[in-house]
Design a protein around this motif. Structure first.
Motif, PDB file in Angstrom:
ATOM      1  N   HIS A 107       0.835  -1.195   0.000  1.00 11.40           N
ATOM      2  CA  HIS A 107       0.000   0.000   0.000  1.00 11.40           C
ATOM      3  C   HIS A 107       0.876   1.253   0.000  1.00 11.40           C
ATOM      4  N   HIS A 164      -6.615  -1.679   4.383  1.00  9.67           N
ATOM      5  CA  HIS A 164      -7.792  -1.643   3.533  1.00  9.67           C
ATOM      6  C   HIS A 164      -7.691  -2.647   2.380  1.00  9.67           C
ATOM      7  N   HIS A 165      -6.524  -3.255   2.226  1.00  7.64           N
ATOM      8  CA  HIS A 165      -6.414  -4.324   1.236  1.00  7.64           C
ATOM      9  C   HIS A 165      -6.845  -5.659   1.818  1.00  7.64           C
TER      10      HIS A 165
HETATM   11 CU   LIG Z   1      -3.813   0.904  -0.425  1.00  5.93          CU
END
Ligand SMILES: [Cu+2]
Ligand code: HEM
Lengths: 186, 561
Positions: free
Chosen positions: B236, B285-286
């Motif tokens: 990320h 959030h992944h």
């Molecule tokens: Cu991300």
């Protein structure tokens, strides 16, 4: 200055709202590493108000900053004990003491003292807490029994790591102070 | 006499500032950029194969299967193209704004180049041999050949060497320029390298302590959740660094290209600091649908992810301020008249401008994805692929292309001819149209449930799957157009690097607005790093302890290909 007082007071009241307080206390690390520091921060923000209201008091009792910082250290050390955290959850009186002691007996004196302290004393205080936090970190991570009635061992371990990482943060800061001379850059 | 000397010296400084390029530093940047665009070419060709496969027009042979191609495409574009470009660009920025790289910094840059090249070659060989068909995320329990992971280690070592070089350069400059502000482009570079070092630490732990011992057979099983979590702290952040790199050009370069000024120096630095402090924690959030992470933690991470939206919105605002200001000064009237005054025919402006526009839908899609319930609808569908072709394939890549049209002539001692500029403008329109088309089709197919990372199949002519086909054809069409774009871009890079007419090109850095003073407090990098550590600790300690202490039995390796 008034603004700071208002923000501090608002933060204090916010933290005291029962659902907020009970949420933050439901997780051990949040209890110790968010709620408690935020109470101290509320005190820091409110400090100038008291300094203005009672200048003589601070002048007389905290002339060189040492008494204030000692009070701060004592209060914080008290709240580092597992037992006190437990009691804050079980006894209303201790909970109230927490909400009074951290902002007003730790946050306010910290702000009043910090500027009066020499660089040496400041770094001494940070070093002290770094060592204490390392100790607390290892204690919470490796102790094989549950220390609090209210928190499971897994939460204890998480808290231990939070202590260690906070200590790492302070070590980075101390190294920065030791090896980087700001006057070379500014 | 003294006055004349001083004058001459300052004139020379000025000339250096505007025109000077240190030939040795230029060679370093040139090497990084060449690798970057070769990766773009190869990655783009792989993308073409994927596109026409998913359109149902091409079945890939068994010696080069879809997943092998996809692994190469992901790694070449998201790591090699972007990473090498970022380092090359920022190193030339450091060289240009800080008066040339120190010899030891240049050496560290070359060491970094060598190590990451070596690592990349190992990785690519393993992928081509079908020994590492694990996609760019290399999630365990899929296990590649150990050499693949050693390759990754060398890439990371190379990155660290470049990071350290950058820090040495910046510290040295600050010592020699007491009380002065780090030039804004170098400020961006510092932030980006701090993040790069921070995020690669996570993937280093993942590869060195979890994956390598397991792939070498020293331990039997691996903690899958922990590996995924460490990976996304890295993955990320990495893509956000590429984005920060693009943003640096939007703030610093674009205003100069349009003949304007910087937005506001202090607030620009605040945006950088905010992005540095809050970035790594977005990683979760992944993993919104991953099991084993409690709702509370996921909820906290929605908040952490959305926090990054704030500096992004500041950026959107800032850039329009800059453009409007420049346009009005050139005599643009009325609410939108200033738009007409912008240099639409200049690829150095047009490409990054379209890149910024793309970030609006891309950011909105990102906010949707980071929301628990909406994520459940699009998770692992083609929607996500559409999303990151907008963010990376458009916002980042098009900004990098725009930069290449002046940076490559600058370091090569050549000029951008009107003809090349024209070609660049054409390339920009082709790329933009194709990406919009492909991304639209991907988003839509995803909403209808078409999974990502899946080679063409109709699921036994299932009606739902057949319904995706028109969109899949569009993807294939977009891929063909994009390949034309890649070829033009690659040609432009080679031409500008080796064949364009000789001459001097400006390194465009916008001046400040008169009266814009910067707060010195923004220079306290020690404080920002401590805050970064605290935020990371707040986000990661509880879930990681939980993943380790309450770990289920680990997983043995699996080889699904
Ligand atoms: Cu991300
Ligand atoms: C020629 C231009 C391009 C084409 C035709 C293209 C096409 C595709 C396609 C069809 C997929 C596969 C979707 C799937 O099966 O899941 C894909 C995946 C991907 N693309 Fe691209 N793409 C292009 C450029 C780029 C660029 C410039 C970047 C980044 C800088 C990029 C990054 C990625 C990544 C990270 C993946 C995911 C790989 C994975 O799921 O493991 N692509 N692309």
């Amino acid at each position: 200055m008034m603004d700071q007082f208002k923000i501090g007071l608002a933060l204090f009241i916010f933290l005291a709202i029962p659902p907020v307080a009970s949420f933050m206390e439901s997780v051990m690390v949040i209890h110790m590493h968010m709620q408690m520091p935020m109470l101290v921060i509320a005190g820091l923000l409110m400090a100038p108000f008291f300094q203005k209201q009672f200048p003589n008091f601070f002048e007389k009792w905290n002339e060189n900053g040492i008494p204030g910082i000692l009070l701060f250290i004592i209060i914080i050390s008290y709240w580092l004990l597992p037992r006190t955290m437990d009691e804050a959850l079980s006894l209303t009186s201790v909970e109230i003491f927490k909400f009074i002691s951290l902002p007003f007996l730790a946050g306010v004196p910290l702000r009043d003292s910090w500027k009066k302290l020499s660089d040496f004393s400041k770094n001494f205080v940070i070093t002290l807490f770094t060592i204490v936090f390392l100790g607390m970190g290892f204690l919470y991570i490796f102790v094989p029994v549950q220390l609090c009635n209210n928190y499971l061992i897994i939460e204890q371990i998480a808290l231990g790591w939070a202590f260690l990482l906070t200590a790492v943060g302070m070590i980075v800061y101390l190294l920065y102070v030791a090896f980087v001379d700001p006057s070379e850059y500014e | 006499m003294e006055a004349i000397n001083a004058n001459a010296a300052s004139l020379k400084n000025k000339a250096n500032e505007i025109l000077g390029v240190n030939p040795e530093d230029a060679k370093l940047t040139k090497s990084f950029l060449l690798v970057s665009f070769v990766a773009l070419l190869l990655g783009g060709l792989f993308g073409l194969l994927q596109g026409i496969n998913r359109a149902g027009l091409l079945e890939l042979p068994s010696w080069l299967n879809y997943y092998q191609v996809l692994t190469a495409h992901g790694l070449l574009l998201i790591v090699v193209f972007s990473g090498f470009f970022m380092i090359g660009y920022f190193y030339s920025g450091l060289s240009h704004t800080l008066g040339g790289l120190l010899p030891k910094v240049r050496k560290l840059g070359w060491i970094g180049y060598g190590l990451s090249m070596f690592g990349t070659v190992l990785v690519v060989i393993m992928v081509l041999m079908n020994e590492a068909t694990v996609l760019f995320t290399f999630y365990p329990p899929m296990m590649a050949h150990p050499i693949f992971y050693f390759g990754l280690v060398f890439v990371v070592l190379g990155i660290w060497s470049c990071c350290i070089g950058a820090f040495i350069q910046v510290a040295d400059w600050r010592k020699k320029h007491k009380g002065q502000h780090l030039p804004i482009l170098s400020f961006f570079a510092t932030g980006a390298f701090v993040l790069l070092l921070g995020c690669t630490l996570f993937v280093a732990v993942e590869v060195l302590f979890l994956i390598l011992p397991w792939s070498l057979g020293w331990v039997d099983t691996i903690n899958v959740m922990l590996a995924r979590t460490l990976f996304w702290a890295f993955g990320h952040t990495a893509v956000n660094i590429w984005y920060l790199t693009a943003v640096s050009a939007w703030y610093v370069i674009v205003p100069r290209v349009i003949g304007g000024t910087l937005w506001n120096d202090t607030l620009t630095r605040v945006v950088v600091i905010a992005l540095v402090i809050m970035n790594i924690t977005g990683g979760f959030h992944h993993q919104i649908v991953d099991p084993g992470i409690s709702d509370t933690i996921k909820y906290m991470h929605v908040f952490m992810s959305l926090a990054i939206g704030f500096p992004s919105l500041m950026t959107a605002y800032a850039l329009f301020v800059v453009m409007e200001r420049a346009g009005r000064r050139k005599g643009g009237k009325g609410a939108l008249g200033w738009l007409k005054k912008l240099p639409w025919g200049d690829v150095r402006f047009l490409a990054p401008f379209i890149a910024m526009l793309a970030f609006a839908p891309a950011g909105a899609g990102g906010i949707a994805q980071t929301t628990f319930q909406l994520n459940a609808v699009v998770h692992n569908t083609m929607w996500v692929v559409g999303h990151f072709h907008l963010t990376l394939g458009m916002s980042v890549a098009m900004t990098f292309f725009g930069i290449s049209y002046w940076l490559i002539p600058f370091i090569s001692g050549r000029v951008l001819t009107p003809a090349m500029n024209k070609l660049g403008v054409i390339q920009t329109y082709i790329w933009a149209a194709a990406m919009v088309l492909m991304a639209f089709a991907m988003h839509t197919a995803g909403l209808f449930g078409s999974p990502r990372r899946t080679s063409y199949t109709t699921y036994g002519d299932h009606a739902a799957a057949l319904g995706w086909d028109p969109y899949m054809l569009l993807i294939g069409f977009g891929a063909v157009l994009l390949t034309i774009g890649v070829l033009i871009q690659f040609y432009a890079v080679i031409h500008l690097m080796f064949f364009a007419p000789k001459g001097q090109t400006e390194f465009p850095i916008a001046p400040k607005e008169p009266g814009d003073v910067t707060g010195y407090w923004t220079e306290r990098w020690g404080v920002w790093v401590v805050l970064l550590i605290i935020v990371v600790a707040m986000a990661y300690v509880v879930p990681i302890v939980d993943m380790i202490v309450n770990a289920p039995p680990g997983s043995p390796p699996i080889r699904p290909w």
